[in-house]
Write a protein that holds these residues in place. Structure first.
Motif, PDB file in Angstrom:
ATOM      1  N   ARG A  94       0.840  -1.206   0.000  1.00 39.25           N
ATOM      2  CA  ARG A  94       0.000   0.000   0.000  1.00 39.25           C
ATOM      3  C   ARG A  94       0.874   1.255   0.000  1.00 39.25           C
ATOM      4  N   ALA A  98      -6.559   3.006   1.964  1.00 41.61           N
ATOM      5  CA  ALA A  98      -7.811   2.695   1.250  1.00 41.61           C
ATOM      6  C   ALA A  98      -8.278   1.326   1.734  1.00 41.61           C
ATOM      7  N   PHE A 101      -7.291  -1.248   4.839  1.00 42.09           N
ATOM      8  CA  PHE A 101      -6.395  -0.476   5.716  1.00 42.09           C
ATOM      9  C   PHE A 101      -7.207   0.616   6.402  1.00 42.09           C
ATOM     10  N   GLU A 119       1.748  -6.268   3.740  1.00 48.69           N
ATOM     11  CA  GLU A 119       1.060  -7.203   4.633  1.00 48.69           C
ATOM     12  C   GLU A 119       0.791  -8.499   3.880  1.00 48.69           C
ATOM     13  N   PHE A 176      -2.004  -2.703  -4.100  1.00 49.59           N
ATOM     14  CA  PHE A 176      -2.170  -3.851  -4.991  1.00 49.59           C
ATOM     15  C   PHE A 176      -1.801  -5.138  -4.274  1.00 49.59           C
ATOM     16  N   ARG A 200      -5.545  -0.946  -6.838  1.00 45.02           N
ATOM     17  CA  ARG A 200      -6.385   0.261  -6.794  1.00 45.02           C
ATOM     18  C   ARG A 200      -5.651   1.325  -7.600  1.00 45.02           C
ATOM     19  N   ARG A 216     -16.924  -3.631  -6.475  1.00 44.80           N
ATOM     20  CA  ARG A 216     -17.084  -4.001  -5.065  1.00 44.80           C
ATOM     21  C   ARG A 216     -18.102  -3.089  -4.376  1.00 44.80           C
TER      22      ARG A 216
HETATM   23  P1  TMP Z   1      -7.886  -4.491   0.669  1.00 49.10           P
HETATM   24  O1  TMP Z   1      -7.826  -3.038   1.011  1.00 49.10           O
HETATM   25  O2  TMP Z   1      -9.292  -4.986   0.472  1.00 49.10           O
HETATM   26  O3  TMP Z   1      -7.118  -5.338   1.633  1.00 49.10           O
HETATM   27  O4  TMP Z   1      -7.190  -4.672  -0.753  1.00 49.10           O
HETATM   28  C1  TMP Z   1      -5.849  -4.308  -0.984  1.00 49.10           C
HETATM   29  C2  TMP Z   1      -5.513  -4.528  -2.446  1.00 49.10           C
HETATM   30  O5  TMP Z   1      -5.526  -5.905  -2.767  1.00 49.10           O
HETATM   31  C3  TMP Z   1      -6.483  -3.876  -3.416  1.00 49.10           C
HETATM   32  O6  TMP Z   1      -5.720  -3.314  -4.480  1.00 49.10           O
HETATM   33  C4  TMP Z   1      -7.334  -4.998  -3.952  1.00 49.10           C
HETATM   34  C5  TMP Z   1      -6.444  -6.196  -3.828  1.00 49.10           C
HETATM   35  N1  TMP Z   1      -7.162  -7.408  -3.463  1.00 49.10           N
HETATM   36  C6  TMP Z   1      -7.139  -8.499  -4.321  1.00 49.10           C
HETATM   37  O7  TMP Z   1      -6.543  -8.450  -5.381  1.00 49.10           O
HETATM   38  N2  TMP Z   1      -7.799  -9.613  -3.928  1.00 49.10           N
HETATM   39  C7  TMP Z   1      -8.472  -9.726  -2.756  1.00 49.10           C
HETATM   40  O8  TMP Z   1      -9.047 -10.771  -2.470  1.00 49.10           O
HETATM   41  C8  TMP Z   1      -8.484  -8.588  -1.883  1.00 49.10           C
HETATM   42  C9  TMP Z   1      -9.207  -8.651  -0.569  1.00 49.10           C
HETATM   43  C10 TMP Z   1      -7.813  -7.454  -2.275  1.00 49.10           C
END
Ligand code: TMP
Ligand code: ASP
Length: 238
Positions: A94, A98, A101, A119, A176, A200, A216
């Motif tokens: 990150r 967003a 987080f 993470e 990402f 994102r 989403r």
């Molecule tokens: P998050 O904020 O929902 O944890 O997502 C962080 C990034 O990871 C966001 O760019 C979307 C991506 N992501 C996936 O590609 N697959 C997933 O299952 C999730 C939860 C997030």
């Protein structure tokens, strides 16, 4: 290269065996899910965009010294890739707050970090991909300490390259998710996809979302956002 049986079907892709035991074919679907499959839909044309964007980004990263799974694009939706054992970790980088987080730590979206964060989630649908740290991953034997160090090094290097690339497209790389795989000789390489499904991506000026968050969050304009991000991507590419 002869395509054989389907060996796996995921939420957004199918994987087929080939006559070469070291190579598989990935097919990108238009199916979209969110919240671990609880929300389902279709984003028309997404499979083509995600396939082509992933391949071009992986080729670019490969040139910059990051080993990847990518071998050859076969068609609009199909790509030949190296067969790997996927390390069952979702690696999330990150740059700006967003999504989870923001909700997990009770902060607003859009705060730029001084340094990127990393993470890990345990890739396990039955458990809803729980967050874990490197010690947990080692205890669970998901990866070794050395593999995790390698993954972290690659993930931060990929972030720097992707951030710079997207900046030239007038796009902010907010965050990402990456996945890594292991070759039979134990080498760790970048796997899966890099696309608006897994990143994102915000317009630099308006901060408009040009990624899967529109799906989403039921924001509408999903197909248009994918088309727009692809248009900017291709304009920068050539
Ligand atoms: P998050 O904020 O929902 O944890 O997502 C962080 C990034 O990871 C966001 O760019 C979307 C991506 N992501 C996936 O590609 N697959 C997933 O299952 C999730 C939860 C997030
Ligand atoms: N991994 C989520 C799902 O499986 C997709 C996402 O939110 O990107 O539905």
């Amino acid at each position: 290269m002869e395509k054989r049986d389907m060996i796996y079907e995921g939420k957004a892709k199918k994987v087929f065996n080939t006559d070469d035991p070291e190579l598989v074919i990935v097919y990108y679907k238009d199916d979209a899910t969110a919240f671990n499959g609880a929300k389902k839909g279709v984003i028309t044309g997404k499979g083509v965009i995600n396939n082509q964007m992933t391949n071009r980004l992986m080729a670019m990263l490969e040139k910059d010294g990051i080993p990847t799974q990518y071998v050859k694009e076969l068609s609009e939706r199909e790509t030949l890739v190296k067969k790997v054992d996927i390390v069952p970790l979702e690696v999330i980088i990150r740059n700006i707050s967003a999504g989870h987080f923001a909700s997990r730590y009770g902060v607003e979206e859009g705060i730029a970090f001084e340094s990127p964060t990393i993470e890990f989630s345990y890739k396990c649908d039955a458990l809803d991909d729980p967050l874990l740290n490197a010690y947990h991953a080692i205890a669970l034997k998901l990866a070794t300490r050395e593999e995790i160090e390698e993954i972290k090094k690659y993930a931060f290097a990929i972030n720097e390259k992707l951030k710079a690339f997207w900046k030239e497209c007038g796009v902010i790389l907010v965050d990402f998710k990456l996945e890594f795989g292991k070759l039979p000789d134990g080498k760790i390489i970048l796997a899966d996809e890099i696309s608006p499904d897994t990143c994102r991506l915000w317009d630099e000026k308006t901060r408009e979302k040009l990624d899967k968050d529109r799906f989403r969050r039921d924001m509408g304009g999903v197909e248009d956002a994918y088309a727009e991000i692809m248009r900017r991507f291709m304009a920068r590419e050539v």
